[in-house]
Enzyme design. Structure first.
Site, PDB file in Angstrom:
ATOM      1  N   HIS A  14       6.361  34.740 158.832  1.00  3.65           N
ATOM      2  CA  HIS A  14       6.307  34.979 160.569  1.00  3.65           C
ATOM      3  C   HIS A  14       7.026  33.564 160.988  1.00  3.65           C
ATOM      4  O   HIS A  14       6.335  32.402 160.655  1.00  3.65           O
ATOM      5  CB  HIS A  14       5.100  35.125 161.057  1.00  3.65           C
ATOM      6  CG  HIS A  14       4.914  35.236 162.416  1.00  3.65           C
ATOM      7  ND1 HIS A  14       4.280  34.690 163.237  1.00  3.65           N
ATOM      8  CD2 HIS A  14       5.353  36.069 163.298  1.00  3.65           C
ATOM      9  CE1 HIS A  14       4.241  34.843 164.392  1.00  3.65           C
ATOM     10  NE2 HIS A  14       5.001  35.799 164.621  1.00  3.65           N
ATOM     11  N   HIS A  56      10.767  30.003 169.992  1.00  6.72           N
ATOM     12  CA  HIS A  56       9.903  30.972 170.397  1.00  6.72           C
ATOM     13  C   HIS A  56       9.568  30.936 171.880  1.00  6.72           C
ATOM     14  O   HIS A  56       9.481  32.113 172.809  1.00  6.72           O
ATOM     15  CB  HIS A  56       8.407  31.082 169.885  1.00  6.72           C
ATOM     16  CG  HIS A  56       7.437  32.147 169.836  1.00  6.72           C
ATOM     17  ND1 HIS A  56       6.510  32.049 171.253  1.00  6.72           N
ATOM     18  CD2 HIS A  56       7.082  33.141 169.449  1.00  6.72           C
ATOM     19  CE1 HIS A  56       5.887  32.859 171.330  1.00  6.72           C
ATOM     20  NE2 HIS A  56       6.358  33.934 170.251  1.00  6.72           N
TER      21      HIS A  56
HETATM   22  O1  G3P Z   1       8.039  39.873 165.459  1.00  6.21           O
HETATM   23  C1  G3P Z   1       6.593  39.841 165.329  1.00  6.21           C
HETATM   24  C2  G3P Z   1       5.856  38.680 166.239  1.00  6.21           C
HETATM   25  O2  G3P Z   1       6.814  37.440 165.901  1.00  6.21           O
HETATM   26  C3  G3P Z   1       6.092  38.980 167.595  1.00  6.21           C
HETATM   27  O3  G3P Z   1       5.412  38.208 168.446  1.00  6.21           O
HETATM   28  O4  G3P Z   1       4.901  36.237 169.921  1.00  6.21           O
HETATM   29  O5  G3P Z   1       4.823  35.937 167.438  1.00  6.21           O
HETATM   30  O6  G3P Z   1       7.315  36.502 168.717  1.00  6.21           O
HETATM   31  P1  G3P Z   1       5.715  36.698 168.565  1.00  6.21           P
HETATM   32 MG    MG Z   2       8.440  36.650 166.848  1.00  7.13          MG
END
Ligand code: G3P
Ligand code: MG
Length: 251
Positions: A14, A56
């Protein structure tokens, strides 16, 4: 054109490997690969002058030493920022990477990519259009296609137009009542759910549409086992190594 079938692993790093290296950086991608991840998820948005970069938040403050909205800073300025020191001194001098650099790094590291289109407000179609045109233009012919995901329906619509043969993932947090209709319209291959909000029953409903279900963000082995037992195919994790060890009972 419907997206080609594709295969995605159980664990997806992630934002790279966000527990172990600054998120959405080349160091993060390296770390994920070193930890055994086969794929990583990365967030893509545009600079003021339209360069797709990995970031992000809408603002620069949390993950760089810059301030204010990313959508108001040109790439040349953003490139001067430090995107590593906030995480630890070890990563001082880390840059905000371009999407192009990330694609090149993924090829070298043999990493599959889930590109999450993360538009700044009002830039949904533009972000997907520019980012995917660039990615399509440089995608190595011998690499599996990326999974293109977004919380933004507009961005996914654009993805379907620009790169119809690349699989799409419909990201959801608070589930809309018409999720199935949206998933059909966008012709998505996966439904990417918030692990904390869902149940065995809701996961079964997503799977009944014939789509694979992916869940974010899972760092705990017990939670991972529960999700897998519901039929969730893959998990986004900040700690590929930690979760792998937890799941297999190693060290
Ligand atoms: O794509 C999965 C996850 O990354 C979605 O939430 O806020 O971590 O980008 P976020
Ligand atoms: Mg994400």
């Amino acid at each position: 054109m419907t997206a080609a079938p594709f295969s995605i692993p159980r664990l997806i790093g992630h934002r790279g490997a966000a527990r172990h290296a600054p998120e959405n950086t080349l160091s993060g991608m390296r770390t994920a690969a070193l930890q055994g991840a086969l794929w990583v998820e990365l967030d893509v948005k545009l600079t003021a002058d339209g360069v797709p970069v990995l970031l992000h938040d809408d603002d620069l403050d949390r993950t760089t030493n810059g301030h204010g909205p990313a959508a108001q800073m040109d790439f040349a300025e953003m490139r001067k920022l430090d995107a590593g020191s906030w995480f630890s001194r070890e990563f001082r001098g880390e840059k905000v990477p371009t999407l192009a650099e990330a694609i090149q790094a993924a090829q070298l590291l043999d990493l599959g990519l889930n590109l999450e289109i993360k538009p700044c407000p009002g830039r949904d179609e533009q972000t997907a259009g520019i980012a995917l045109s660039l990615a399509l233009g440089m995608w190595p012919a011998d690499r599996p296609p990326p999974l293109i995901s977004s919380f933004s329906v507009e961005a996914l619509e654009m993805a379907k137009t620009v790169a119809p043969h690349w699989p799409r993932g419909y990201l959801i947090d608070k589930v809309p009542a018409n999720w199935a209709e949206i998933a059909d319209r966008l012709d998505v291959s996966t439904i990417n759910i918030n692990a904390k909000r869902e149940t065995a029953v809701t996961v079964a409903a997503y799977r009944a549409t014939g789509r694979q279900v992916l869940a974010y963000t899972v760092n705990d082995a017990e939670e991972a086992r529960r999700l897998f037992s519901w039929g969730v195919k893959g998990l986004f994790t900040d700690t590929p190594k930690g979760l792998l060890h937890g799941l297999t009972g190693q060290g």
